[in-house]
Enzyme design. Structure first.
Site, PDB file in Angstrom:
ATOM      1  N   GLN A 140      11.317  -9.013  -3.861  1.00 21.99           N
ATOM      2  CA  GLN A 140      10.346  -7.932  -3.647  1.00 21.99           C
ATOM      3  C   GLN A 140      10.925  -6.802  -2.778  1.00 21.99           C
ATOM      4  OE1 GLN A 140       7.603  -7.097  -5.039  1.00 21.99           O
ATOM      5  NE2 GLN A 140       7.501  -8.918  -6.320  1.00 21.99           N
ATOM      6  N   SER A 141      12.214  -6.577  -2.866  1.00 24.62           N
ATOM      7  CA  SER A 141      12.860  -5.542  -2.056  1.00 24.62           C
ATOM      8  C   SER A 141      12.345  -4.135  -2.390  1.00 24.62           C
ATOM      9  CB  SER A 141      14.368  -5.605  -2.290  1.00 24.62           C
ATOM     10  OG  SER A 141      14.997  -4.430  -1.816  1.00 24.62           O
TER      11      SER A 141
END
Ligand SMILES: *Cc1c(COP(=O)(O)O)cnc(C)c1O
Length: 341
Positions: free
Chosen positions: A77-78
């Site tokens: 989920q960067s």
């Protein structure tokens, strides 16, 4: 000390972002402090957040080096990977992401946007990723170079001497915001994850003589890790742009104690802060970075560690990271947390 010449920069972010007072929240707190938020969640729609400020400089460097492929890395989920993937599509560059964590059946949040932007993605289990990141990045670059696509590696969070420019220039924006609002905030607080935002703001506050002390609330690792990382990033900046800068003049401050169970894992109290701020101000924080950091800021205010009349929180984005954690948010939605009109 004046700034050195500003390196190549692409105009990718919507700047300047607003500095807004949070009057209802300040009143609810009742600590006699006026809270302000620097809206870096408004640097773009899907580009939202702090990474695009750094990438203005990093991607300019990649183009100057003649690269047509960008390789970078982060969690599944960067926010950094999402901003990079979208900017690559916008600039006609190829994007290769090396992500930490298992590939989900269906993409959500930031990952969904990475996929939509057409990024090429590889997933690796956390333990393997951590011990092999450098070789994974270098191998991807080698394959791309060999295939006739010169590749540029962006480190985690674009936090290095080049990326530092993003928040060094943001500090200059804040200087102008403060003049316009006629305030001299004693403190600026931001979430810190790979150190580059904190490094840029801390360096900027020093070089531009801001009246404020910059604090990073760490969302992973600990104080010692961030003191070292900020120093490393600024040392890299010094070596590239300002060899006579004295590293010892830097005053780096970390607010430790709000990591909770670990990176991207927030306690119920953090979700309650997220819901309270949303209801009082219509401002959306995320559980990975800004929610944790803002929760820390409120606690430290109540404990008397952050004093003064005006206090600035830098909202570094992260909204897309909220959706994949909807299950944790659900229990607090039913709670009466703040009085509403
Ligand atoms: C990456 C990120 C941060 C931390 O910034 P660093 O420069 O990596 O320390 C804070 N907030 C959000 C929303 C982020 O995506």
């Amino acid at each position: 000390m004046p700034l050195p010449p500003i390196p190549p920069r692409l105009p990718l972010a919507q700047l300047p972002t607003p500095l807004q007072p949070l009057d209802r929240l300040s009143e609810w707190l009742g600590e006699g402090v006026r809270l302000w938020v620097k809206r870096d969640d408004l640097t773009g729609s899907v580009l939202s957040g702090n990474k695009v400020r750094k990438l203005e400089f990093t991607l300019a460097q990649a183009l100057q080096d003649g690269c047509d492929t960008i390789i970078t890395c982060g969690g599944v989920q960067s926010n950094h990977c999402r901003a990079t993937a979208l900017l690559c599509a916008q600039l006609g560059l190829r994007c290769h992401l090396i992500l930490r964590g298992a590939e989900p059946d269906v993409g959500d949040g930031n990952l969904l946007l990475d996929q939509l932007a057409g990024a090429q993605i590889e997933f690796h289990p956390a333990r393997f990723y951590q011990s092999n990141l450098d070789s994974l990045l270098n191998a991807a670059k080698q394959r791309s170079d060999d295939a006739g696509h010169p590749a540029f590696i962006i480190p985690t969070g674009a936090s290095d001497g080049i990326g530092v420019w993003g928040y060094l220039m943001a500090a200059d924006e804040l200087r102008q915001d403060f003049a316009r609002a006629a305030i001299a905030p004693q403190h600026i607080v931001c979430a810190t994850g790979s150190g580059g935002t904190q490094a840029g703001l801390t360096l900027g506050a020093r070089l531009l003589n801001l009246p404020s002390q910059v604090w990073g609330v760490n969302v992973c690792d600990d104080e010692a890790w961030f003191l070292n990382k900020v120093r490393q990033d600024v040392a890299d900046w010094r070596d590239r742009y300002q060899p006579d800068f004295d590293l010892a003049s830097l005053d780096t401050r970390v607010i430790d104690g709000y990591v909770g169970a670990g990176y991207a894992m927030a306690d119920e109290a953090v979700f309650e802060t997220i819901a309270s701020v949303a209801r009082l101000e219509g401002l959306i924080l995320d559980p990975v970075y800004t929610g944790k950091a803002f929760h820390g800021l409120l606690n430290e205010l109540r404990r008397g560690r952050l004093t003064g009349s005006d206090l600035v929180f830098v909202h570094t984005g992260g909204t897309f990271g909220l959706f994949p954690q909807r299950d944790q948010l659900a229990p607090v939605l039913a709670k009466a947390l703040v009085e509403q009109p």
